[in-house]
Write a protein that holds these residues in place. Sequence first.
Motif, short mmCIF file in Angstrom:
data_model
loop_
_atom_site.label_atom_id
_atom_site.label_comp_id
_atom_site.label_asym_id
_atom_site.label_seq_id
_atom_site.Cartn_x
_atom_site.Cartn_y
_atom_site.Cartn_z
N UNK A 1 41.41 -11.26 100.82
CA UNK A 1 40.67 -10.25 101.56
C UNK A 1 40.05 -10.84 102.83
N UNK A 2 39.50 -12.03 102.72
CA UNK A 2 38.92 -12.68 103.90
C UNK A 2 39.96 -12.85 105.00
N UNK B 1 43.11 -11.39 105.27
CA UNK B 1 44.05 -10.37 105.66
C UNK B 1 43.64 -8.92 105.54
N UNK B 2 42.40 -8.63 105.15
CA UNK B 2 42.02 -7.22 105.06
C UNK B 2 42.08 -6.58 106.45
N UNK B 3 42.83 -5.50 106.57
CA UNK B 3 43.10 -4.92 107.88
C UNK B 3 41.87 -4.32 108.54
N UNK B 4 40.80 -4.12 107.78
CA UNK B 4 39.58 -3.56 108.37
C UNK B 4 38.47 -4.59 108.57
N UNK B 5 38.37 -5.57 107.69
CA UNK B 5 37.25 -6.52 107.77
C UNK B 5 37.68 -7.97 107.74
N UNK B 6 38.95 -8.26 107.56
CA UNK B 6 39.40 -9.64 107.48
C UNK B 6 39.41 -10.33 108.82
N UNK B 7 39.65 -11.64 108.77
CA UNK B 7 39.80 -12.47 109.97
C UNK B 7 38.59 -12.37 110.90
N UNK B 8 37.39 -12.25 110.29
CA UNK B 8 36.17 -12.34 111.08
C UNK B 8 35.79 -11.12 111.88
N UNK B 9 36.25 -9.91 111.49
CA UNK B 9 35.84 -8.70 112.20
C UNK B 9 34.32 -8.59 112.20
N UNK B 10 33.76 -8.20 113.33
CA UNK B 10 32.30 -8.08 113.43
C UNK B 10 31.83 -6.76 112.83
N UNK B 11 30.53 -6.70 112.58
CA UNK B 11 29.95 -5.47 112.03
C UNK B 11 30.13 -4.30 112.99
N UNK B 12 29.89 -4.51 114.28
CA UNK B 12 30.03 -3.42 115.24
C UNK B 12 31.47 -2.95 115.34
N UNK B 13 32.42 -3.88 115.30
CA UNK B 13 33.84 -3.49 115.32
C UNK B 13 34.18 -2.65 114.09
#
Length: 293
Positions: free
Chosen positions: A224-225, A227-239
Amino acid sequence: MAGRAIVEGFFDPATNTISYLVACPATKQAAVIDPVLDYDPKSGEVDGSSVDAVLAAAGRHGYEIVWALETHAHADHLSGAPLIKARTGARIGIGEHIKDVQRIFRPIFNMTDLKTDGSDFDQLFADGERFAVGDLDVEVMYTPGHTPADISYRIGDTVFVGDTLFMPDYGTARTDFPGGDARQLYRSIQRLLALPPETRLFMCHDYKAPGRDAYAWETTVAAERAGNVHVGAGKSEDEFVAMRKERDATLAAPLLLLPSIQVNIRAGAFPPAEDNGVRYLRIPVRFKANAAA
């Protein structure tokens, strides 16, 4: 030592829900997480086949079911918890913030008989609370955002995340129901993703993302860290919040939203029978300006 929890998933194709039978290998005590009651919205017919399948599996393995556990008040299927309780004596548990959900929906459906203290459930769990299934230690993690009352159940290296997360290729849960909050959801997910990378995560739903051949409901924190398409790979909270709000605006209401909420905030019980002996579910009707008489 109890050993690792034994986990068996039961997929309901009508609602894309996975219910879990979770057992202690040492004592054979077990819990059912997010059980489904089969409901046909076209006829109003209720059927217990999904519960029967879980109970049959428990019988084959010699399990004693002591808990029927909900991760939240679901909006897409009716709960089978009361049927499990009636057949096994299991207690029904949910997060303590179900009281907030009851207060939100009581006026929407004019449910004047509904108590808003959570007392329809046998146990209201607080964040960090621990309880046992046999020799298994279960930790409650408060993970709101999808609804104000979502919790996850952590048992050793295994976590049942409810609707907080989906498989990495499908993303995360919607937050546009009353009381939902995209920022809360992001922070709840970060709490889950802070667990050890090998932690096994079990989803409550799978919708088989495009390009995937089979339904799936088990993954890991590491997956999940990364490859999750919504929150993986360090997506920010605002994004995340911007994406979630834009995406939620395009989503239709779940087919069983109205019946599910009315039943599930009562711990899976239907409204009381009326004087003709029939139980009824309500459909709030909202007139658009060009349809008002």
